[in-house]
Design a protein around this motif. Structure first.
Motif, PDB file in Angstrom:
ATOM      1  N   PRO A   8      33.388  44.285  38.283  1.00  0.00           N
ATOM      2  CA  PRO A   8      33.215  43.803  39.506  1.00  0.00           C
ATOM      3  C   PRO A   8      33.591  42.289  39.963  1.00  0.00           C
ATOM      4  N   GLY A   9      33.240  42.004  41.338  1.00  0.00           N
ATOM      5  CA  GLY A   9      34.043  40.187  41.688  1.00  0.00           C
ATOM      6  C   GLY A   9      33.043  40.497  43.087  1.00  0.00           C
ATOM      7  N   SER A  10      33.495  38.886  43.690  1.00  0.00           N
ATOM      8  CA  SER A  10      33.929  38.717  45.270  1.00  0.00           C
ATOM      9  C   SER A  10      34.666  39.061  45.324  1.00  0.00           C
ATOM     10  N   PHE A  11      36.085  39.722  45.144  1.00  0.00           N
ATOM     11  CA  PHE A  11      36.802  40.109  45.503  1.00  0.00           C
ATOM     12  C   PHE A  11      37.118  39.472  47.042  1.00  0.00           C
ATOM     13  N   ASP A  12      37.252  37.883  47.719  1.00  0.00           N
ATOM     14  CA  ASP A  12      37.582  37.470  48.368  1.00  0.00           C
ATOM     15  C   ASP A  12      38.563  36.850  49.134  1.00  0.00           C
ATOM     16  N   GLY A  17      45.870  38.753  40.052  1.00  0.00           N
ATOM     17  CA  GLY A  17      45.187  39.129  39.387  1.00  0.00           C
ATOM     18  C   GLY A  17      44.615  39.864  39.584  1.00  0.00           C
ATOM     19  N   HIS A  18      43.819  39.960  40.100  1.00  0.00           N
ATOM     20  CA  HIS A  18      42.245  40.521  39.935  1.00  0.00           C
ATOM     21  C   HIS A  18      43.178  42.738  40.049  1.00  0.00           C
ATOM     22  N   LEU A  19      44.199  42.582  40.671  1.00  0.00           N
ATOM     23  CA  LEU A  19      45.665  43.389  40.667  1.00  0.00           C
ATOM     24  C   LEU A  19      45.791  44.450  39.762  1.00  0.00           C
ATOM     25  N   ASP A  20      46.110  42.957  38.747  1.00  0.00           N
ATOM     26  CA  ASP A  20      46.260  43.099  37.820  1.00  0.00           C
ATOM     27  C   ASP A  20      45.408  44.074  36.937  1.00  0.00           C
ATOM     28  N   ILE A  21      43.979  42.983  36.781  1.00  0.00           N
ATOM     29  CA  ILE A  21      42.866  43.601  35.733  1.00  0.00           C
ATOM     30  C   ILE A  21      42.028  44.673  36.406  1.00  0.00           C
ATOM     31  N   ILE A  22      42.862  46.316  37.642  1.00  0.00           N
ATOM     32  CA  ILE A  22      42.180  46.849  37.873  1.00  0.00           C
ATOM     33  C   ILE A  22      42.995  47.835  37.533  1.00  0.00           C
ATOM     34  N   SER A  41      26.250  33.347  45.880  1.00  0.00           N
ATOM     35  CA  SER A  41      25.743  32.491  47.114  1.00  0.00           C
ATOM     36  C   SER A  41      27.221  31.523  47.962  1.00  0.00           C
ATOM     37  N   LYS A  42      28.041  32.475  47.180  1.00  0.00           N
ATOM     38  CA  LYS A  42      29.244  31.976  48.283  1.00  0.00           C
ATOM     39  C   LYS A  42      28.932  32.121  49.937  1.00  0.00           C
ATOM     40  N   ASN A  43      29.993  31.632  50.301  1.00  0.00           N
ATOM     41  CA  ASN A  43      30.540  31.899  52.103  1.00  0.00           C
ATOM     42  C   ASN A  43      31.578  32.445  52.361  1.00  0.00           C
ATOM     43  N   VAL A  87      34.236  45.647  33.182  1.00  0.00           N
ATOM     44  CA  VAL A  87      35.373  44.558  32.632  1.00  0.00           C
ATOM     45  C   VAL A  87      35.392  43.355  33.488  1.00  0.00           C
ATOM     46  N   ARG A  88      35.994  42.475  32.802  1.00  0.00           N
ATOM     47  CA  ARG A  88      36.075  41.452  33.647  1.00  0.00           C
ATOM     48  C   ARG A  88      37.424  40.911  33.869  1.00  0.00           C
ATOM     49  N   GLY A  89      38.293  39.602  33.927  1.00  0.00           N
ATOM     50  CA  GLY A  89      38.620  39.072  33.158  1.00  0.00           C
ATOM     51  C   GLY A  89      38.349  37.436  33.498  1.00  0.00           C
ATOM     52  N   LEU A  90      39.599  37.625  31.987  1.00  0.00           N
ATOM     53  CA  LEU A  90      39.966  35.481  31.723  1.00  0.00           C
ATOM     54  C   LEU A  90      40.713  35.065  31.740  1.00  0.00           C
ATOM     55  N   ARG A  91      40.514  33.742  32.979  1.00  0.00           N
ATOM     56  CA  ARG A  91      42.014  33.142  32.962  1.00  0.00           C
ATOM     57  C   ARG A  91      42.419  31.811  31.771  1.00  0.00           C
ATOM     58  N   ALA A  92      40.667  30.860  32.050  1.00  0.00           N
ATOM     59  CA  ALA A  92      40.680  29.860  31.081  1.00  0.00           C
ATOM     60  C   ALA A  92      39.463  29.666  30.054  1.00  0.00           C
ATOM     61  N   GLU A  97      32.606  29.806  29.440  1.00  0.00           N
ATOM     62  CA  GLU A  97      31.134  29.632  30.090  1.00  0.00           C
ATOM     63  C   GLU A  97      30.957  30.726  31.259  1.00  0.00           C
ATOM     64  N   TYR A  98      30.948  30.458  32.214  1.00  0.00           N
ATOM     65  CA  TYR A  98      30.043  31.355  32.860  1.00  0.00           C
ATOM     66  C   TYR A  98      30.214  33.072  32.667  1.00  0.00           C
ATOM     67  N   GLU A  99      30.793  33.333  32.531  1.00  0.00           N
ATOM     68  CA  GLU A  99      31.122  34.661  31.370  1.00  0.00           C
ATOM     69  C   GLU A  99      30.146  35.461  30.399  1.00  0.00           C
ATOM     70  N   MET A 100      30.198  33.950  29.427  1.00  0.00           N
ATOM     71  CA  MET A 100      29.360  34.104  28.559  1.00  0.00           C
ATOM     72  C   MET A 100      27.791  34.264  28.770  1.00  0.00           C
ATOM     73  N   MET A 119      42.173  39.605  28.737  1.00  0.00           N
ATOM     74  CA  MET A 119      42.799  38.225  29.334  1.00  0.00           C
ATOM     75  C   MET A 119      43.768  38.534  30.143  1.00  0.00           C
ATOM     76  N   THR A 120      44.014  37.400  31.342  1.00  0.00           N
ATOM     77  CA  THR A 120      44.981  37.470  32.307  1.00  0.00           C
ATOM     78  C   THR A 120      46.087  37.542  31.830  1.00  0.00           C
ATOM     79  N   LYS A 121      47.656  37.677  32.819  1.00  0.00           N
ATOM     80  CA  LYS A 121      48.760  37.020  32.250  1.00  0.00           C
ATOM     81  C   LYS A 121      49.148  36.301  32.578  1.00  0.00           C
ATOM     82  N   GLN A 123      51.291  33.741  34.303  1.00  0.00           N
ATOM     83  CA  GLN A 123      51.899  34.162  35.738  1.00  0.00           C
ATOM     84  C   GLN A 123      50.069  33.993  36.849  1.00  0.00           C
ATOM     85  N   TYR A 124      49.099  34.268  36.225  1.00  0.00           N
ATOM     86  CA  TYR A 124      47.999  34.588  36.883  1.00  0.00           C
ATOM     87  C   TYR A 124      46.770  34.194  36.638  1.00  0.00           C
ATOM     88  N   SER A 125      46.612  32.876  35.668  1.00  0.00           N
ATOM     89  CA  SER A 125      46.103  32.139  34.639  1.00  0.00           C
ATOM     90  C   SER A 125      45.507  30.762  36.072  1.00  0.00           C
TER      91      SER A 125
HETATM   92  P1  ADP Z   1      32.896  36.875  41.029  1.00  0.00           P
HETATM   93  O1  ADP Z   1      32.828  35.658  41.993  1.00  0.00           O
HETATM   94  O2  ADP Z   1      32.141  37.232  40.053  1.00  0.00           O
HETATM   95  O3  ADP Z   1      33.724  35.863  39.980  1.00  0.00           O
HETATM   96  P2  ADP Z   1      35.949  37.134  41.550  1.00  0.00           P
HETATM   97  O4  ADP Z   1      36.478  37.464  42.998  1.00  0.00           O
HETATM   98  O5  ADP Z   1      36.299  35.780  41.610  1.00  0.00           O
HETATM   99  O6  ADP Z   1      34.626  36.916  41.451  1.00  0.00           O
HETATM  100  O7  ADP Z   1      36.742  37.309  40.480  1.00  0.00           O
HETATM  101  C1  ADP Z   1      36.254  38.805  39.985  1.00  0.00           C
HETATM  102  C2  ADP Z   1      36.872  38.974  38.425  1.00  0.00           C
HETATM  103  O8  ADP Z   1      38.126  39.152  38.724  1.00  0.00           O
HETATM  104  C3  ADP Z   1      36.545  38.305  37.241  1.00  0.00           C
HETATM  105  O9  ADP Z   1      36.250  39.364  36.599  1.00  0.00           O
HETATM  106  C4  ADP Z   1      37.265  37.052  37.045  1.00  0.00           C
HETATM  107  O10 ADP Z   1      37.059  36.247  35.790  1.00  0.00           O
HETATM  108  C5  ADP Z   1      38.953  37.868  37.505  1.00  0.00           C
HETATM  109  N1  ADP Z   1      40.106  37.140  37.676  1.00  0.00           N
HETATM  110  C6  ADP Z   1      40.148  36.558  39.114  1.00  0.00           C
HETATM  111  N2  ADP Z   1      41.572  36.135  39.257  1.00  0.00           N
HETATM  112  C7  ADP Z   1      41.468  36.643  38.509  1.00  0.00           C
HETATM  113  C8  ADP Z   1      43.079  36.353  38.055  1.00  0.00           C
HETATM  114  N3  ADP Z   1      44.241  35.461  38.209  1.00  0.00           N
HETATM  115  N4  ADP Z   1      43.134  36.824  36.281  1.00  0.00           N
HETATM  116  C9  ADP Z   1      42.858  38.080  36.298  1.00  0.00           C
HETATM  117  N5  ADP Z   1      41.243  37.535  36.126  1.00  0.00           N
HETATM  118  C10 ADP Z   1      41.096  37.226  37.245  1.00  0.00           C
END
Ligand code: ADP
Length: 160
Positions: A8-12, A17-22, A41-43, A87-92, A97-100, A119-121, A123-125
């Motif tokens: 899930p995500g906003s993907f905006d 980074g998103h693509l790598d997780i997918i 609540s994002k615009n 499945v969620r991605g973690l950068r830093a 805290e938010y993800e927890m 965990m992000t690669k 280069q995308y952190s």
């Molecule tokens: P949300 O508003 O739900 O956080 P995002 O589109 O910002 O939506 O992020 C969706 C998911 O992708 C989240 O799990 C986020 O941590 C992950 N994500 C975003 N950018 C990256 C990145 N550069 N590397 C790894 N994961 C990422």
């Protein structure tokens, strides 16, 4: 047990980074549903349809990836989709805290749906949709950060 995973995500918009997780989720789970969430609540800069089209364009080579949208609770969407994993991605550490918080809340709402973190690669952190939009707005080079179709869509949004 079903092996459907929701990413899930906003993907905006979607970034590398998103693509790598997918892509990594698609290697592990037989079916991955990318859920464009429309209730934050994002615009957003891109409409849900535009965001879905961009994701479709860049994930078309993965036959097990399906793009959907949801405007309700993620856990309700996951249940209806028959998913057992989020499945969620973690950068830093700042993501932690938010993800927890979200993970604990989702577990309270439905214990049977697990959240997995990827965990992000390296280069995308530092990479986020917001930072990409900020750089694109002022004409900076984002070609290493997003797929070319997304770069083009951003350029079009920011042409006066
Ligand atoms: P949300 O508003 O739900 O956080 P995002 O589109 O910002 O939506 O992020 C969706 C998911 O992708 C989240 O799990 C986020 O941590 C992950 N994500 C975003 N950018 C990256 C990145 N550069 N590397 C790894 N994961 C990422």
């Amino acid at each position: 047990m079903t092996k459907i995973a929701v990413v899930p995500g906003s993907f905006d918009p979607i970034t590398n980074g998103h693509l790598d997780i997918i892509e990594r989720a698609a290697k592990v789970f037989p079916e991955v549903r990318v859920a464009v969430m429309n209730n934050s609540s994002k615009n957003p800069l891109f409409t849900v349809e535009e965001r879905m089209d961009l994701i479709s364009a860049v994930t078309s080579k993965f036959p097990n990836v399906i793009i959907e949208s949801s405007s309700g609770l993620l856990i309700d969407y996951a249940r209806k989709a028959g998913a057992s994993v989020i499945v969620r991605g973690l950068r830093a550490i700042s993501d932690f805290e938010y993800e927890m918080q979200i993970t604990s809340m989702n577990r309270m709402l439905d214990e049977s749906i697990e959240t997995f973190f990827v965990m992000t690669k390296n280069q995308y952190s530092f990479l986020s949709s917001s930072i990409v939009k900020e750089v694109a707005r002022y004409g900076g080079d984002i070609s290493a950060l997003v797929p070319s179709v997304v770069e083009k869509a951003l350029r079009e949004k920011y042409i006066d």
